[in-house]
Design an enzyme around this catalytic site. Structure first.
Site, PDB file in Angstrom:
ATOM      1  N   SER A  38      35.166  36.756 -12.879  1.00  0.00           N
ATOM      2  CA  SER A  38      33.743  36.495 -12.704  1.00  0.00           C
ATOM      3  C   SER A  38      33.561  35.580 -11.499  1.00  0.00           C
ATOM      4  CB  SER A  38      33.160  35.843 -13.968  1.00  0.00           C
ATOM      5  OG  SER A  38      31.766  35.650 -13.828  1.00  0.00           O
ATOM      6  N   ASN A  41      30.853  37.441  -5.385  1.00  0.00           N
ATOM      7  CA  ASN A  41      31.418  38.079  -4.189  1.00  0.00           C
ATOM      8  C   ASN A  41      30.444  38.086  -3.024  1.00  0.00           C
ATOM      9  OD1 ASN A  41      29.761  39.994  -5.317  1.00  0.00           O
ATOM     10  ND2 ASN A  41      31.248  41.659  -5.252  1.00  0.00           N
ATOM     11  N   CYS A  42      29.146  37.981  -3.295  1.00  0.00           N
ATOM     12  CA  CYS A  42      28.185  37.928  -2.188  1.00  0.00           C
ATOM     13  C   CYS A  42      28.305  36.621  -1.399  1.00  0.00           C
ATOM     14  CB  CYS A  42      26.760  38.077  -2.713  1.00  0.00           C
ATOM     15  SG  CYS A  42      26.435  39.703  -3.445  1.00  0.00           S
ATOM     16  N   ILE A 272      32.398  57.144 -23.673  1.00  0.00           N
ATOM     17  CA  ILE A 272      32.728  56.397 -22.449  1.00  0.00           C
ATOM     18  C   ILE A 272      31.455  56.153 -21.642  1.00  0.00           C
ATOM     19  CG2 ILE A 272      34.081  56.367 -20.327  1.00  0.00           C
ATOM     20  CD1 ILE A 272      36.089  58.204 -21.657  1.00  0.00           C
ATOM     21  N   LYS A 428      -5.718  35.842   3.778  1.00  0.00           N
ATOM     22  CA  LYS A 428      -5.358  37.254   3.776  1.00  0.00           C
ATOM     23  C   LYS A 428      -3.848  37.312   3.990  1.00  0.00           C
ATOM     24  CE  LYS A 428      -9.732  38.894   5.787  1.00  0.00           C
ATOM     25  NZ  LYS A 428     -10.321  39.589   6.963  1.00  0.00           N
TER      26      LYS A 428
END
Length: 564
Positions: A38, A41-42, A272, A428
């Site tokens: 865990s 990875n980013c 599966i 806006k």
């Protein structure tokens, strides 16, 4: 009930932890062939660059912590080498010692991920990838021990650009090799110009339209024959779904090369399931299958698998492919389809370009951005969006991605009540403005022309009118245009020819006003969408980011840093 999960990280661990929360008695075994179960990875490129200095910050859990908190049986360096579907067992091999054994399952979840694509080229064994913590460790060790001076990054996608930036942060001279004519394929040409300029500004040398043919001891050779010095070679060409185990087990593989699953993540075998980068997803815009290797989708799939195993209803909806990347001081974000894909599919679309500020211009610190919206001209359905700039790009693309998911039309964007205070937005908001412009096109019937349509229109006899000030026109204009400033336009109507008129200003707002005036007076007029700034960016992209008009010298600063 015993569930065996093959592969951890995002999809696999989300399935395992969610299933434990739903069923305190279930037997859950996680088999991971790597060393880490865990991790973020980013964040790997930013650890390599030193932005995330503490490696431990990337490691979210260990087998021990997962056992303590969730009572999970997590085994690392343990590879599943085969699936016996008839007997419902997997064959397992331990990396340490090579012991083999079988593990029985009632439900099997495959989360093998995707592997970096490594071409079969001479010397390629010297090249590195950045997909796992182990990859990051190898790269940081090489940088620390060998002190490389030059690096070649192959591939101009998200990971390639993040890695190039972080190697520059480490002080290396970086060359980026990209087979396409541009980096970041999800961006359309006129939107990527700012990215090219940002890479140049920070000293990344980009080589377009070429590829690697050979990796030499201290250099690389390109298809055009050039050699680039390379103490370090990093491959970021793309990833391929890890489907070997599923193929060998006879599971159905989809048309895009990923594991085929239904909307509950069940494979062709009812016992599966499969999740993550290895599986095919349904595209929300077109309805066909696609491969979208994004962490949020993998996490969502993992949760849905656990729900399905526990007998809870839940289905994965189509994905829109929302993504974002930081490139030095520039933020780039996309969602849905781009214009290139829409055009290739033959699907009707309308494009809108705007160049707003991140918040109210009178409040200090407003940063420019460019936004592109694509929608169906018949029903207003939003098909995609792109945004490039500084602060505020992320929240605008998130709103647009949410609008796509909610089924809002382009015109509906005008009615969104978005948080406003001068430090955060405008009365806006840029998203609202997209809605107003779409309403002008759909309801009011105003016409626009795109930057890439201009040459053909002029060749057919249209007249190009620049309604900016004389000073703006002198600083740089589209060749062949006549200058009639908006505030003087009513006094010079007799000077206009009877031909079709294409009106432009800097970003399109004054052009809209002029087009409404001219149309109301009986002229056939259209506004150049996105104005001079979009035309400038599009033409720069078509010519290698070089100005094409006679005002190249005056326009050069704006081309290097559009919108700044």
């Amino acid at each position: 009930m015993k569930t065996v999960i093959v592969g951890a990280v995002a999809g696999g661990m989300s399935a395992a932890t969610r299933l434990r929360r739903l069923d305190l008695e279930a037997e859950i075994v996680v088999l991971e062939r790597g060393e880490h179960v865990s991790y973020a990875n980013c964040g790997l490129p930013y650890h390599v660059g030193g932005v995330i200095a503490d490696r431990a910050a990337l490691l979210l859990h260990t087998p021990a912590s997962l056992h303590a908190r969730f009572n999970l049986d997590v085994r690392v360096r343990t590879e599943v080498v085969a699936i016996d579907r008839d007997r419902q067992v997997v064959q397992v091999r331990e990396a340490d010692g090579g012991r083999r054994y079988e593990e029985r399952y009632d439900r099997l979840v495959l989360s093998p991920g995707a592997a970096p694509f490594v071409p079969d080229l001479p010397g390629i064994e010297r090249a590195m990838t950045l997909r796992s913590v182990t990859d990051a460790d190898r790269l940081t060790t090489l940088i620390a021990e060998q002190r490389p001076r030059t690096a070649v990054v192959v591939g101009g996608g998200f990971i390639g650009l993040e890695t190039a930036e972080n190697l520059r942060r480490r002080g290396l001279t970086v060359d980026l090799v990209e087979l396409d004519r541009q980096v970041l394929a999800p961006l359309d040409p006129e939107m990527v110009t700012a990215v090219h300029a940002e890479l140049r500004r920070h000293g990344v040398n980009v080589h377009y339209g070429t590829a690697l043919t050979k990796v030499l001891p201290a250099a690389v050779e390109l298809t055009d024959g050039r050699h680039l010095d390379a103490d370090l070679v990093l491959l970021a060409i793309g990833v391929r779904p890890e489907t070997g185990l599923a193929r060998a087990a006879g599971l159905t593989i989809g048309p895009r090369g990923g594991i085929a699953v239904d909307d509950t993540m069940r494979t062709s075998d009812p016992h599966i399931f499969a999740v993550g980068d290895a599986v095919e997803k349904t595209d929300h815009i077109g309805g066909e299958t696609t491969l979208i290797p994004l962490a949020n989708t993998a996490n969502r799939q993992g949760r849905l698998v656990a729900d399905a195993i526990a007998g809870r209803p839940g289905r994965l909806q189509g994905r829109v492919g929302t993504a974002i990347v930081q490139i030095f001081d520039l933020t780039v974000a996309v969602t849905g389809w781009n214009e290139k894909r829409l055009r290739a599919s033959g699907r009707p679309y309308q494009a809108i370009h705007t160049h707003p500020a991140s918040h109210a211009g009178y409040y200090p610190g407003a940063q420019p951005m460019s936004i592109k919206l694509l929608f169906d001209p018949q029903d207003g359905r939003i098909l995609g969006a792109q945004a490039v700039g500084g602060d505020g790009v992320d929240k605008r693309i998130d709103v647009l991605a949410t609008a796509i998911r909610a089924g809002l039309t382009a015109g509906d964007l005008a009615d969104l009540e978005l948080a406003y205070a001068p430090a955060f937005g405008s009365a806006k908001d840029p998203v609202n403005m997209l809605g107003y412009i779409a309403d002008n096109l759909i309801t009011d019937g105003q016409h626009t022309r795109q930057w890439h349509e201009l040459d053909d229109a002029l060749a057919a006899g249209a007249t190009l009118v620049d309604v900016r000030t004389a000073a703006e026109h002198s600083a740089g204009h589209i060749p062949g245009s006549i200058n009639l400033p908006l505030d003087e336009l009513r006094d010079h109507l007799d000077d206009l020819p009877d031909s079709d008129l294409i009106v432009y200003c800097q970003v399109g707002q004054r052009g809209h006003t002029a087009t409404a005036l001219l149309t109301g007076l009986g002229h056939a007029a259209a506004n150049l969408d996105g104005g001079y700034r979009t035309w400038q960016a599009g033409n720069a992209a078509n010519t290698g980011d070089r100005p094409t008009t006679t005002e190249a010298r005056d326009r050069a600063p704006a081309v290097r840093e559009p919108g700044r």
